[in-house]
Design an enzyme around this catalytic site. Structure first.
Site, PDB file in Angstrom:
ATOM      1  N   LYS A 290      -5.195   7.120  15.900  1.00  0.00           N
ATOM      2  CA  LYS A 290      -4.918   8.357  14.738  1.00  0.00           C
ATOM      3  C   LYS A 290      -4.990   9.716  15.244  1.00  0.00           C
ATOM      4  O   LYS A 290      -4.445  10.592  14.992  1.00  0.00           O
ATOM      5  CB  LYS A 290      -5.738   7.925  13.205  1.00  0.00           C
ATOM      6  CG  LYS A 290      -5.430   6.822  12.802  1.00  0.00           C
ATOM      7  CD  LYS A 290      -4.129   6.514  12.229  1.00  0.00           C
ATOM      8  CE  LYS A 290      -3.650   5.280  11.476  1.00  0.00           C
ATOM      9  NZ  LYS A 290      -2.374   5.171  11.333  1.00  0.00           N
TER      10      LYS A 290
ATOM     11  N   PRO B  10      -4.668  -2.910   0.295  1.00  0.00           N
ATOM     12  CA  PRO B  10      -5.177  -4.071   0.995  1.00  0.00           C
ATOM     13  C   PRO B  10      -5.862  -3.813   2.505  1.00  0.00           C
ATOM     14  O   PRO B  10      -6.931  -4.515   2.615  1.00  0.00           O
ATOM     15  CB  PRO B  10      -3.763  -4.931   1.243  1.00  0.00           C
ATOM     16  CG  PRO B  10      -3.005  -4.393   0.153  1.00  0.00           C
ATOM     17  CD  PRO B  10      -3.265  -3.189   0.088  1.00  0.00           C
TER      18      PRO B  10
ATOM     19  N   TYR C 286      -9.588   2.881  16.167  1.00  0.00           N
ATOM     20  CA  TYR C 286      -8.738   3.195  15.258  1.00  0.00           C
ATOM     21  C   TYR C 286      -8.488   4.988  15.252  1.00  0.00           C
ATOM     22  O   TYR C 286      -7.726   5.548  14.993  1.00  0.00           O
ATOM     23  CB  TYR C 286      -9.390   3.143  13.778  1.00  0.00           C
ATOM     24  CG  TYR C 286      -8.303   3.278  12.706  1.00  0.00           C
ATOM     25  CD1 TYR C 286      -7.364   2.737  11.940  1.00  0.00           C
ATOM     26  CD2 TYR C 286      -8.899   4.237  11.830  1.00  0.00           C
ATOM     27  CE1 TYR C 286      -6.449   3.065  11.199  1.00  0.00           C
ATOM     28  CE2 TYR C 286      -8.014   4.894  10.588  1.00  0.00           C
ATOM     29  CZ  TYR C 286      -6.892   4.004  10.262  1.00  0.00           C
ATOM     30  OH  TYR C 286      -6.217   4.114   9.220  1.00  0.00           O
TER      31      TYR C 286
ATOM     32  N   ASP D  32       8.452  -5.514  13.886  1.00  0.00           N
ATOM     33  CA  ASP D  32       7.353  -5.334  14.332  1.00  0.00           C
ATOM     34  C   ASP D  32       7.442  -3.934  14.945  1.00  0.00           C
ATOM     35  O   ASP D  32       8.109  -3.626  15.965  1.00  0.00           O
ATOM     36  CB  ASP D  32       6.780  -6.254  15.364  1.00  0.00           C
ATOM     37  CG  ASP D  32       5.545  -5.959  16.224  1.00  0.00           C
ATOM     38  OD1 ASP D  32       5.060  -4.839  16.010  1.00  0.00           O
ATOM     39  OD2 ASP D  32       5.214  -6.879  16.985  1.00  0.00           O
TER      40      ASP D  32
ATOM     41  N   GLN E  20     -16.081  19.019   3.877  1.00  0.00           N
ATOM     42  CA  GLN E  20     -17.614  19.337   3.955  1.00  0.00           C
ATOM     43  C   GLN E  20     -18.095  19.931   5.127  1.00  0.00           C
ATOM     44  O   GLN E  20     -17.652  19.367   6.352  1.00  0.00           O
ATOM     45  CB  GLN E  20     -18.214  18.126   3.567  1.00  0.00           C
ATOM     46  CG  GLN E  20     -17.586  17.435   2.137  1.00  0.00           C
ATOM     47  CD  GLN E  20     -18.038  15.989   1.850  1.00  0.00           C
ATOM     48  OE1 GLN E  20     -19.068  15.789   1.231  1.00  0.00           O
ATOM     49  NE2 GLN E  20     -17.331  15.127   2.316  1.00  0.00           N
TER      50      GLN E  20
ATOM     51  N   GLY F 218       0.738  -1.338   0.243  1.00  0.00           N
ATOM     52  CA  GLY F 218      -0.147   0.054   0.062  1.00  0.00           C
ATOM     53  C   GLY F 218       0.716   1.148   0.114  1.00  0.00           C
ATOM     54  O   GLY F 218       1.687   1.583  -0.871  1.00  0.00           O
TER      55      GLY F 218
HETATM   56  P1  NAP Z   1      -1.586  -1.959   4.103  1.00  0.00           P
HETATM   57  O1  NAP Z   1      -1.510  -1.835   2.683  1.00  0.00           O
HETATM   58  O2  NAP Z   1      -2.361  -3.011   4.978  1.00  0.00           O
HETATM   59  O3  NAP Z   1      -0.099  -1.679   4.465  1.00  0.00           O
HETATM   60  C1  NAP Z   1       0.396  -1.620   5.707  1.00  0.00           C
HETATM   61  C2  NAP Z   1       1.710  -2.707   6.063  1.00  0.00           C
HETATM   62  O4  NAP Z   1       2.106  -2.550   7.416  1.00  0.00           O
HETATM   63  C3  NAP Z   1       1.222  -4.035   5.743  1.00  0.00           C
HETATM   64  O5  NAP Z   1       2.219  -4.491   4.857  1.00  0.00           O
HETATM   65  C4  NAP Z   1       1.301  -4.737   7.273  1.00  0.00           C
HETATM   66  O6  NAP Z   1       1.765  -6.111   7.218  1.00  0.00           O
HETATM   67  C5  NAP Z   1       2.353  -3.841   7.910  1.00  0.00           C
HETATM   68  N1  NAP Z   1       2.276  -3.799   9.225  1.00  0.00           N
HETATM   69  C6  NAP Z   1       1.082  -4.397  10.070  1.00  0.00           C
HETATM   70  N2  NAP Z   1       1.258  -4.303  11.256  1.00  0.00           N
HETATM   71  C7  NAP Z   1       2.854  -4.121  11.432  1.00  0.00           C
HETATM   72  C8  NAP Z   1       3.649  -3.760  12.377  1.00  0.00           C
HETATM   73  N3  NAP Z   1       3.345  -4.014  13.715  1.00  0.00           N
HETATM   74  N4  NAP Z   1       4.759  -3.817  12.415  1.00  0.00           N
HETATM   75  C9  NAP Z   1       5.368  -3.351  10.835  1.00  0.00           C
HETATM   76  N5  NAP Z   1       4.295  -3.558   9.787  1.00  0.00           N
HETATM   77  C10 NAP Z   1       3.059  -3.913  10.134  1.00  0.00           C
HETATM   78  O7  NAP Z   1      -2.022  -0.666   4.817  1.00  0.00           O
HETATM   79  P2  NAP Z   1      -1.764   1.115   4.153  1.00  0.00           P
HETATM   80  O8  NAP Z   1      -3.520   1.309   3.466  1.00  0.00           O
HETATM   81  O9  NAP Z   1      -0.949   1.103   3.115  1.00  0.00           O
HETATM   82  O10 NAP Z   1      -1.977   1.780   5.356  1.00  0.00           O
HETATM   83  C11 NAP Z   1      -0.805   2.336   5.706  1.00  0.00           C
HETATM   84  C12 NAP Z   1      -0.832   3.505   6.659  1.00  0.00           C
HETATM   85  O11 NAP Z   1      -1.851   4.520   6.184  1.00  0.00           O
HETATM   86  C13 NAP Z   1      -1.663   2.913   8.186  1.00  0.00           C
HETATM   87  O12 NAP Z   1      -1.126   3.647   9.196  1.00  0.00           O
HETATM   88  C14 NAP Z   1      -3.078   3.402   7.927  1.00  0.00           C
HETATM   89  O13 NAP Z   1      -3.726   3.328   8.999  1.00  0.00           O
HETATM   90  C15 NAP Z   1      -2.594   4.544   7.026  1.00  0.00           C
HETATM   91  N6  NAP Z   1      -4.146   5.104   6.423  1.00  0.00           N
HETATM   92  C16 NAP Z   1      -4.514   4.273   5.340  1.00  0.00           C
HETATM   93  C17 NAP Z   1      -5.704   4.574   4.840  1.00  0.00           C
HETATM   94  C18 NAP Z   1      -6.373   3.933   3.378  1.00  0.00           C
HETATM   95  O14 NAP Z   1      -7.413   4.347   2.985  1.00  0.00           O
HETATM   96  N7  NAP Z   1      -5.671   3.011   2.962  1.00  0.00           N
HETATM   97  C19 NAP Z   1      -6.291   5.863   5.222  1.00  0.00           C
HETATM   98  C20 NAP Z   1      -5.813   6.642   6.219  1.00  0.00           C
HETATM   99  C21 NAP Z   1      -4.766   6.338   6.827  1.00  0.00           C
HETATM  100  P3  NAP Z   1       0.564  -7.223   7.239  1.00  0.00           P
HETATM  101  O15 NAP Z   1       0.113  -6.970   5.810  1.00  0.00           O
HETATM  102  O16 NAP Z   1       1.205  -8.601   7.587  1.00  0.00           O
HETATM  103  O17 NAP Z   1      -0.435  -6.744   8.447  1.00  0.00           O
END
Ligand code: NAP
Length: 261
Positions: free
Chosen positions: A164, A198, A160, A64, A261, A18
């Site tokens: 955040k 994902p 969550y 981790d 909004q 991601g």
């Molecule tokens: P993602 O595709 O699930 O990628 C997150 C990665 O972090 C995954 O590879 C995951 O591994 C890994 N991870 C999880 N727990 C971990 C840990 N304890 N130590 C090290 N790595 C770990 O998620 P993403 O959507 O790119 O999100 C990235 C960040 O953006 C997050 O902080 C999320 O809260 C934030 N965010 C995302 C969105 C969105 O819409 N996507 C919106 C706002 C904020 P596993 O796959 O093995 O769990």
């Protein structure tokens, strides 16, 4: 032409997937040497290999983000391999169960806080220690990934949003602490809207028909669609670069108008 983060050494957590993977790729393309960390070793190694294949330097470390000893190992390995640390992107995060308050388990709440909030605290703490060693003067940029759900609440995401929201205010306090010490370390947060990754696809699947949830979620973004990981990576690149040398304690919202909004 030099890149926008030429020769900087950057750590990106959660870089196997991601937003983290897109950020690691973009920072490398813009001249950084990148340390990618994640729990997911296979995917993390694959992203690092693709960056090296494109001609940049990249190292993957299993990590981790909720574990302080693991942070100490990651920082030590980064300093051994690249000699300094300029940028940390605290991106690793999880979505949790999305349960309403009366059904939320304490175990799920604590794991979410451990990864999303403890992880940011630990990374910030150990990155500042490393960045203080930079010569000729202590300097660096820490970018903490919060969310629009660190700015406004959500019906299904209390744990969550709490994590955040914590990232948002912890970021401002860490930024101010660095300015008070007179060190050139900047700390900022980024607040993505819904981005197709994902993490979001898994949360859509928990909520019923994913196509229906997608259409409803798109409608919440005035721009009319979800974001892509690169939309966030470009904001992170700016904060990581010296173009943002006057920016600290700020929150960069990249959300297609969701919170306007
Ligand atoms: P993602 O595709 O699930 O990628 C997150 C990665 O972090 C995954 O590879 C995951 O591994 C890994 N991870 C999880 N727990 C971990 C840990 N304890 N130590 C090290 N790595 C770990 O998620 P993403 O959507 O790119 O999100 C990235 C960040 O953006 C997050 O902080 C999320 O809260 C934030 N965010 C995302 C969105 C969105 O819409 N996507 C919106 C706002 C904020 P596993 O796959 O093995 O769990």
């Amino acid at each position: 032409m030099p890149g926008r983060v030429q020769d900087k050494v950057a750590i990106v957590t959660g870089a196997a997937s991601g937003i983290g993977a897109a950020t690691a790729r973009l920072l490398a393309r813009e001249g950084a040497q990148v340390v990618l960390t994640d729990l997911n070793t296979a995917e993390g190694e694959a992203v690092a290999a693709s960056i090296r294949a494109a001609g940049a330097e990249a190292l993957f470390l299993e990590h981790d983000a909720a574990d302080e000893a693991a942070w100490e190992r990651v920082i030590a390995a980064t300093l051994t391999r690249f000699g300094r640390l300029d940028v940390l992107v605290n991106n690793a995060g999880i979505a949790g169960s999305g349960s309403p308050p009366d059904e939320q388990s304490l175990e799920d709440w604590r794991r979410l806080m451990a990864v999303n909030l403890d992880g940011v605290f630990l990374g910030t703490k150990h990155a500042i220690r490393a960045m203080k060693r930079n010569q000729p003067k202590p300097c660096g940029s820490i970018v903490n990934i919060s969310s629009i759900l660190g700015l406004v609440g959500g019906t299904r995401s209390g744990a969550y949003t709490a994590s955040k929201g914590g990232v948002r205010l912890y970021t401002k306090s860490a930024a101010l602490a660095c300015t008070r010490e007179g060190i050139g370390i900047r700390v900022n947060s980024v607040h993505p809207g819904y981005i197709r990754t994902p993490l979001v696809e898994a949360s859509f699947a928990q909520r019923g028909d994913p196509e229906d949830v997608l259409r409803k979620t798109e409608a919440l973004h005035p721009i009319g669609h979800l974001g892509e990981p690169e939309d966030i990576a470009y904001g992170i690149l700016y904060l990581a670069s010296d173009e943002a040398k006057f920016v600290t304690g700020a929150e960069l919202v990249i959300d297609g108008g969701y919170t306007a909004q």
